[in-house]
Scaffold this motif. Structure first.
Motif, PDB file in Angstrom:
ATOM      1  N   TYR A  20       8.393  12.512   1.253  1.00 38.14           N
ATOM      2  CA  TYR A  20       8.916  11.172   1.494  1.00 38.14           C
ATOM      3  C   TYR A  20       9.609  11.143   2.857  1.00 38.14           C
ATOM      4  CZ  TYR A  20       8.188  10.436  -3.505  1.00 38.14           C
ATOM      5  OH  TYR A  20       7.630  10.315  -4.757  1.00 38.14           O
ATOM      6  N   TYR A  26       0.248   3.146 -10.881  1.00 37.13           N
ATOM      7  CA  TYR A  26       0.324   4.349 -11.724  1.00 37.13           C
ATOM      8  C   TYR A  26       1.721   4.937 -11.594  1.00 37.13           C
ATOM      9  CZ  TYR A  26      -1.356   8.463 -14.164  1.00 37.13           C
ATOM     10  OH  TYR A  26      -1.548   9.450 -15.093  1.00 37.13           O
ATOM     11  N   THR A  27       2.243   5.436 -12.710  1.00 36.79           N
ATOM     12  CA  THR A  27       3.635   5.893 -12.723  1.00 36.79           C
ATOM     13  C   THR A  27       3.776   7.370 -13.084  1.00 36.79           C
ATOM     14  OG1 THR A  27       3.909   5.159 -15.014  1.00 36.79           O
ATOM     15  CG2 THR A  27       4.536   3.603 -13.281  1.00 36.79           C
ATOM     16  N   TYR A  80       4.202  13.755  -5.204  1.00 31.09           N
ATOM     17  CA  TYR A  80       5.158  12.734  -5.649  1.00 31.09           C
ATOM     18  C   TYR A  80       6.504  13.334  -6.047  1.00 31.09           C
ATOM     19  CZ  TYR A  80       1.311   9.432  -5.783  1.00 31.09           C
ATOM     20  OH  TYR A  80       0.266   8.628  -5.431  1.00 31.09           O
ATOM     21  N   THR A 131       2.607   4.465  -7.787  1.00 29.55           N
ATOM     22  CA  THR A 131       1.623   4.330  -6.723  1.00 29.55           C
ATOM     23  C   THR A 131       1.438   2.860  -6.373  1.00 29.55           C
ATOM     24  OG1 THR A 131      -0.283   4.064  -8.164  1.00 29.55           O
ATOM     25  CG2 THR A 131       0.413   6.327  -7.670  1.00 29.55           C
ATOM     26  N   TRP A 132       0.729   2.621  -5.271  1.00 31.38           N
ATOM     27  CA  TRP A 132       0.516   1.232  -4.871  1.00 31.38           C
ATOM     28  C   TRP A 132      -0.372   0.505  -5.872  1.00 31.38           C
ATOM     29  CZ3 TRP A 132      -4.256  -0.878  -3.381  1.00 31.38           C
ATOM     30  CH2 TRP A 132      -5.290   0.042  -3.191  1.00 31.38           C
ATOM     31  N   THR A 133      -1.117   1.269  -6.698  1.00 29.59           N
ATOM     32  CA  THR A 133      -1.945   0.662  -7.739  1.00 29.59           C
ATOM     33  C   THR A 133      -1.204   0.503  -9.056  1.00 29.59           C
ATOM     34  OG1 THR A 133      -2.780   2.838  -8.346  1.00 29.59           O
ATOM     35  CG2 THR A 133      -4.066   1.577  -6.738  1.00 29.59           C
ATOM     36  N   ARG A 182       0.825  -1.212   0.000  1.00 30.55           N
ATOM     37  CA  ARG A 182       0.000   0.000   0.000  1.00 30.55           C
ATOM     38  C   ARG A 182       0.859   1.262   0.000  1.00 30.55           C
ATOM     39  NH1 ARG A 182      -5.695  -0.314   0.268  1.00 30.55           N
ATOM     40  NH2 ARG A 182      -6.202  -2.533   0.171  1.00 30.55           N
ATOM     41  N   ASN A 183       2.185   1.116  -0.122  1.00 32.47           N
ATOM     42  CA  ASN A 183       3.075   2.276  -0.147  1.00 32.47           C
ATOM     43  C   ASN A 183       3.251   2.799  -1.563  1.00 32.47           C
ATOM     44  OD1 ASN A 183       4.931   0.864   2.500  1.00 32.47           O
ATOM     45  ND2 ASN A 183       3.999   2.882   2.573  1.00 32.47           N
ATOM     46  N   ASN A 184       3.144   4.112  -1.706  1.00 34.14           N
ATOM     47  CA  ASN A 184       3.576   4.769  -2.936  1.00 34.14           C
ATOM     48  C   ASN A 184       5.069   5.008  -2.815  1.00 34.14           C
ATOM     49  OD1 ASN A 184       0.874   4.960  -3.882  1.00 34.14           O
ATOM     50  ND2 ASN A 184       0.574   6.730  -2.559  1.00 34.14           N
ATOM     51  N   ALA A 222       8.130   7.865  -9.865  1.00 27.24           N
ATOM     52  CA  ALA A 222       7.351   7.361  -8.740  1.00 27.24           C
ATOM     53  C   ALA A 222       6.319   6.366  -9.249  1.00 27.24           C
ATOM     54  CB  ALA A 222       6.675   8.506  -7.991  1.00 27.24           C
TER      55      ALA A 222
END
Length: 122
Positions: free
Chosen positions: A109, A56-57, A103, A52-54, A31-33, A50
């Motif tokens: 971060y 997406y870049t 991001y 995402t946890w899903t 679940r971490n981006n 970067a």
């Protein structure tokens, strides 16, 4: 708490490729981006990419089309495939876990690896 360890840096000629890896510890990695940053001597740390946890870049304009970020949640790892490397890509590359919203900002971060050196010779 997240601990991050980068690997895969090295010396490569211009036009070559490297693949960086970042191994993470902690129960919530899936679940971490996550992000990659780099810092060249005498310069500020800058955003590279970067994910995402899903899945997406995001990419900095300077690396779009040459670098690819990916993740493997089962291995608690993210990767940065770097192709068509240029001397200006020379820097220490850092993996980081996002806890904020932006991001592109180092301030978002909270967890950082120790970095891995990438040197591109001309």
């Amino acid at each position: 708490q997240v601990q991050l360890v980068e690997s895969g840096g090295g010396l490569v000629q211009a036009g070559g490729s490297l693949r960086l890896s970042c191994a993470a510890s902690g129960p919530t990695f899936s679940r971490n981006n996550m992000g990659w940053f780099r810092q060249a001597p005498g310069k500020e740390r800058e955003f590279v990419s970067a994910i995402t946890w899903t899945g997406y870049t995001y990419y900095a304009d300077s690396v779009k089309g040459r670098f690819t970020i990916s993740r493997d949640n089962a291995k608690k790892s993210i990767y940065l495939q770097m192709n068509s490397l240029k001397p200006e890509d020379t820097a220490v590359y850092y993996c980081a876990a996002l806890t904020g919203d932006n991001y592109y900002s180092t301030n978002a971060y909270d967890y950082w690896g120790q970095g891995t050196q990438v040197t591109v010779s001309s």
